[in-house]
Design an enzyme around this catalytic site. Structure first.
Site, PDB file in Angstrom:
ATOM      1  N   CYS A  69       0.838  -1.217   0.000  1.00 43.44           N
ATOM      2  CA  CYS A  69       0.000   0.000   0.000  1.00 43.44           C
ATOM      3  C   CYS A  69       0.869   1.261   0.000  1.00 43.44           C
ATOM      4  O   CYS A  69       1.890   1.327   0.675  1.00 43.44           O
ATOM      5  CB  CYS A  69      -0.922  -0.014   1.222  1.00 43.44           C
ATOM      6  SG  CYS A  69      -2.075   1.378   1.262  1.00 43.44           S
ATOM      7  N   CYS A  76       0.151  -0.134  10.396  1.00 42.30           N
ATOM      8  CA  CYS A  76      -0.282  -1.143   9.421  1.00 42.30           C
ATOM      9  C   CYS A  76       0.864  -1.967   8.840  1.00 42.30           C
ATOM     10  O   CYS A  76       1.886  -1.424   8.410  1.00 42.30           O
ATOM     11  CB  CYS A  76      -1.042  -0.445   8.301  1.00 42.30           C
ATOM     12  SG  CYS A  76      -1.815  -1.617   7.160  1.00 42.30           S
ATOM     13  N   CYS A 113     -16.583  -9.410   4.963  1.00 35.17           N
ATOM     14  CA  CYS A 113     -15.931  -8.118   4.760  1.00 35.17           C
ATOM     15  C   CYS A 113     -14.626  -8.299   3.988  1.00 35.17           C
ATOM     16  O   CYS A 113     -13.730  -9.017   4.442  1.00 35.17           O
ATOM     17  CB  CYS A 113     -15.667  -7.478   6.115  1.00 35.17           C
ATOM     18  SG  CYS A 113     -14.856  -5.880   5.981  1.00 35.17           S
ATOM     19  N   CYS A 144     -19.587  -6.402   2.861  1.00 40.60           N
ATOM     20  CA  CYS A 144     -18.871  -5.216   3.326  1.00 40.60           C
ATOM     21  C   CYS A 144     -17.536  -5.180   2.586  1.00 40.60           C
ATOM     22  O   CYS A 144     -16.937  -6.241   2.370  1.00 40.60           O
ATOM     23  CB  CYS A 144     -18.636  -5.308   4.833  1.00 40.60           C
ATOM     24  SG  CYS A 144     -17.664  -3.934   5.491  1.00 40.60           S
ATOM     25  N   CYS A 204     -19.647   1.604   8.223  1.00 33.55           N
ATOM     26  CA  CYS A 204     -18.920   0.921   9.285  1.00 33.55           C
ATOM     27  C   CYS A 204     -17.675   1.766   9.540  1.00 33.55           C
ATOM     28  O   CYS A 204     -16.822   1.891   8.655  1.00 33.55           O
ATOM     29  CB  CYS A 204     -18.536  -0.492   8.823  1.00 33.55           C
ATOM     30  SG  CYS A 204     -17.480  -1.366   9.996  1.00 33.55           S
ATOM     31  N   ARG A 276     -18.370  -3.310  17.445  1.00 30.96           N
ATOM     32  CA  ARG A 276     -17.627  -4.572  17.208  1.00 30.96           C
ATOM     33  C   ARG A 276     -16.327  -4.617  17.987  1.00 30.96           C
ATOM     34  O   ARG A 276     -15.470  -3.730  17.851  1.00 30.96           O
ATOM     35  CB  ARG A 276     -17.351  -4.767  15.716  1.00 30.96           C
ATOM     36  CG  ARG A 276     -16.629  -6.096  15.444  1.00 30.96           C
ATOM     37  CD  ARG A 276     -16.478  -6.420  13.971  1.00 30.96           C
ATOM     38  NE  ARG A 276     -17.751  -6.311  13.305  1.00 30.96           N
ATOM     39  CZ  ARG A 276     -17.969  -5.526  12.265  1.00 30.96           C
ATOM     40  NH1 ARG A 276     -17.012  -4.806  11.748  1.00 30.96           N
ATOM     41  NH2 ARG A 276     -19.163  -5.467  11.730  1.00 30.96           N
TER      42      ARG A 276
HETATM   43  N1  SAM Z   1      -6.711   0.358   3.061  1.00 29.09           N
HETATM   44  C1  SAM Z   1      -8.025   0.485   3.562  1.00 29.09           C
HETATM   45  C2  SAM Z   1      -8.138   1.542   4.639  1.00 29.09           C
HETATM   46  O1  SAM Z   1      -7.132   1.981   5.156  1.00 29.09           O
HETATM   47  O2  SAM Z   1      -9.267   1.906   4.957  1.00 29.09           O
HETATM   48  C3  SAM Z   1      -8.597  -0.823   4.078  1.00 29.09           C
HETATM   49  C4  SAM Z   1      -7.745  -1.749   4.883  1.00 29.09           C
HETATM   50  S1  SAM Z   1      -7.131  -1.121   6.441  1.00 29.09           S
HETATM   51  C5  SAM Z   1      -6.059  -2.419   6.878  1.00 29.09           C
HETATM   52  C6  SAM Z   1      -8.569  -1.233   7.490  1.00 29.09           C
HETATM   53  C7  SAM Z   1      -8.450  -0.886   8.948  1.00 29.09           C
HETATM   54  O3  SAM Z   1      -7.781  -1.929   9.649  1.00 29.09           O
HETATM   55  C8  SAM Z   1      -7.663   0.339   9.330  1.00 29.09           C
HETATM   56  O4  SAM Z   1      -8.388   1.525   9.168  1.00 29.09           O
HETATM   57  C9  SAM Z   1      -7.371   0.078  10.795  1.00 29.09           C
HETATM   58  O5  SAM Z   1      -8.377   0.609  11.621  1.00 29.09           O
HETATM   59  C10 SAM Z   1      -7.372  -1.427  10.897  1.00 29.09           C
HETATM   60  N2  SAM Z   1      -6.028  -1.934  11.207  1.00 29.09           N
HETATM   61  C11 SAM Z   1      -5.001  -2.064  10.348  1.00 29.09           C
HETATM   62  N3  SAM Z   1      -3.900  -2.512  10.958  1.00 29.09           N
HETATM   63  C12 SAM Z   1      -4.238  -2.673  12.271  1.00 29.09           C
HETATM   64  C13 SAM Z   1      -3.511  -3.114  13.418  1.00 29.09           C
HETATM   65  N4  SAM Z   1      -2.231  -3.445  13.339  1.00 29.09           N
HETATM   66  N5  SAM Z   1      -4.160  -3.180  14.589  1.00 29.09           N
HETATM   67  C14 SAM Z   1      -5.471  -2.821  14.671  1.00 29.09           C
HETATM   68  N6  SAM Z   1      -6.195  -2.411  13.618  1.00 29.09           N
HETATM   69  C15 SAM Z   1      -5.587  -2.317  12.431  1.00 29.09           C
HETATM   70  C1  DTB Z   2     -11.492  -2.950  11.242  1.00 29.30           C
HETATM   71  O1  DTB Z   2     -11.865  -2.015  11.946  1.00 29.30           O
HETATM   72  N1  DTB Z   2     -10.615  -3.861  11.617  1.00 29.30           N
HETATM   73  C2  DTB Z   2     -10.364  -4.817  10.559  1.00 29.30           C
HETATM   74  C3  DTB Z   2     -11.331  -4.358   9.453  1.00 29.30           C
HETATM   75  N2  DTB Z   2     -11.915  -3.174  10.009  1.00 29.30           N
HETATM   76  C4  DTB Z   2     -10.877  -4.179   8.087  1.00 29.30           C
HETATM   77  C5  DTB Z   2      -8.947  -4.963  10.194  1.00 29.30           C
HETATM   78  C6  DTB Z   2      -8.054  -5.332  11.363  1.00 29.30           C
HETATM   79  C7  DTB Z   2      -6.669  -5.562  10.862  1.00 29.30           C
HETATM   80  C8  DTB Z   2      -5.756  -6.046  11.944  1.00 29.30           C
HETATM   81  C9  DTB Z   2      -4.366  -6.204  11.478  1.00 29.30           C
HETATM   82  C10 DTB Z   2      -4.174  -7.156  10.356  1.00 29.30           C
HETATM   83  O2  DTB Z   2      -4.671  -8.311  10.387  1.00 29.30           O
HETATM   84  O3  DTB Z   2      -3.435  -6.803   9.421  1.00 29.30           O
HETATM   85 FE1  SF4 Z   3      -2.876   1.170   3.395  1.00 25.97          FE
HETATM   86 FE2  SF4 Z   3      -2.856  -0.062   5.757  1.00 25.97          FE
HETATM   87 FE3  SF4 Z   3      -3.244   2.574   5.634  1.00 25.97          FE
HETATM   88 FE4  SF4 Z   3      -5.175   0.895   4.736  1.00 25.97          FE
HETATM   89  S1  SF4 Z   3      -4.456   1.093   6.846  1.00 25.97           S
HETATM   90  S2  SF4 Z   3      -4.430   2.774   3.739  1.00 25.97           S
HETATM   91  S3  SF4 Z   3      -3.889  -0.760   3.938  1.00 25.97           S
HETATM   92  S4  SF4 Z   3      -1.371   1.466   5.011  1.00 25.97           S
END
Ligand code: SAM
Ligand code: DTB
Ligand code: SF4
Length: 329
Positions: A69, A76, A113, A144, A204, A276
């Site tokens: 990404c 992330c 989702c 979703c 959501c 959730r």
């Molecule tokens: N790229 C898209 C975005 O940022 O909306 C969709 C995927 S992103 C991984 C979705 C959500 O996962 C993020 O907004 C964040 O709240 C959650 N998330 C990602 N990494 C996480 C982590 N290490 N621990 C907890 N939540 C995480």
């Molecule tokens: C949300 O609030 N949590 C989910 C979903 N929406 C997309 C993602 C959690 C990701 C946790 C870290 C991972 O597995 O990479």
């Molecule tokens: Fe990209 Fe992760 Fe940020 Fe979503 S949360 S925009 S996957 S870096």
């Protein structure tokens, strides 16, 4: 209320919730300051007015496009700017997506989702996702997707394909946002949420606890969500899963009782939303999860995988549901 107003919640004066639908940060902070038992009692009362207190909705996640990404979100694993060991993969073939969705449905999930590691979908990215939404919907599941920021017209295409929910988190407090994410702003996120809402898709949106936001930051994040013109129908509260190689690995852990307080505040301020209990359950005891359900959480991510990290096995969740007398919603 437009999105600019929504992002200045922090600066609103304290206002009592009675007779006023807006929540000040101070009013939410006052909830956090209640004795734990009083807060949980209040959350239970609100919960029972609107929901079966023993019903938990189950959503299963699938990463349909992993890694690589462009964004720099500090928590992330999927940012191309980090060395977290998650490699860029192509979009998952539709047959594999449908097989995963069918398996999730057969295990008891009611929503599927699909997540993509994009800043937002390019036009050519959207078509395969639209097919996935149509096919998953045919299985009788709610759909979703979480694809990042949307451009004009994309939300309408998703709606036409049968999308029920769009996940797009505000992630943290307005103040903490630029400390965690530099490649887009909270306002960008709010604009996408407006597009989703306008297209008639259910929202959501939630955030992550444990990114240095402090108790006031958690109050500000909840206020931001609760004060949306229409609060999100679904509010995921994630506990940060710390990932080696990301800037937030090693962040100070939040007292688990403060995590429970955040759930309770979400329940009280967004009485009719599903709250959730999201990422982080793999590291939580059954007892802590039970407290979260007591505080008003009534949804979980279900199945052994989140996007790139582990979630409890369905068997462990089934056993927990049985021990607590919980059932699916
Ligand atoms: N790229 C898209 C975005 O940022 O909306 C969709 C995927 S992103 C991984 C979705 C959500 O996962 C993020 O907004 C964040 O709240 C959650 N998330 C990602 N990494 C996480 C982590 N290490 N621990 C907890 N939540 C995480
Ligand atoms: C949300 O609030 N949590 C989910 C979903 N929406 C997309 C993602 C959690 C990701 C946790 C870290 C991972 O597995 O990479
Ligand atoms: Fe990209 Fe992760 Fe940020 Fe979503 S949360 S925009 S996957 S870096």
């Amino acid at each position: 209320m437009n999105s600019t107003e929504a992002s200045i919640t922090l600066h609103q004066p304290a206002r009592p919730p009675a007779g006023d639908s807006r929540w000040s940060v101070e009013a939410i902070q006052a909830l956090f300051d209640l004795p734990f038992n009083d807060l949980l009692f209040r959350a239970q009362q609100v919960h029972r007015e609107h929901f079966d207190p023993n019903a938990i909705q189950r959503s299963t996640l699938l990463s349909i496009k992993t890694g690589g990404c462009s964004e720099d979100c500090g928590y992330c694993s999927q940012s191309a700017r980090r060395d977290s060991g998650v490699d860029r993969e192509p979009v998952m073939p539709i047959d594999e997506v449908v097989a995963n969705a069918r398996a999730a449905r057969d295990k008891g999930a009611t929503r599927f989702c699909m997540g993509a590691a994009w800043r937002g979908p390019k036009e050519k990215d959207l078509d395969p996702v639209l097919d996935m939404v149509r096919e998953v919907k045919k299985l009788g599941l709610e759909t979703c997707v979480t694809l990042g920021m949307l451009k004009e017209g994309q939300a309408e295409k998703l709606k036409d394909a049968g999308l029920d929910y769009y996940n797009h988190n505000i992630d943290t407090s307005p103040e903490n946002y630029p400390k965690v994410i530099g490649t887009h702003t909270l306002l960008d996120r709010l604009e996408t949420l407006d597009k989703v809402r306008t297209a008639g898709i259910k929202v959501c949106s939630g955030g992550i606890v444990g990114m240095g936001e402090g108790q006031r930051g958690r109050a500000a994040m909840i206020a931001e969500l609760a004060n949306m013109e229409t609060p999100p129908e679904s509010v995921p509260i994630n506990s940060l899963v710390q990932i080696e190689g990301t800037p937030l690995a090693g962040a100070e852990k939040v007292d688990p009782f403060d995590f429970v307080r955040t759930i309770a505040a979400a329940r009280i301020t967004m009485p009719t939303s599903f709250v959730r209990l999201s990422a982080g359950r793999a590291e939580m005891s059954d007892e802590l999860q039970a407290l979260c359900f007591m505080a008003g959480a009534n949804s979980i991510f279900y199945g052994e995988r989140l996007l790139t990290t582990d979630n409890p096995d369905a068997d462990r969740d089934e056993a927990l549901f049985a021990r607590l007398g919980l059932h699916g919603a």
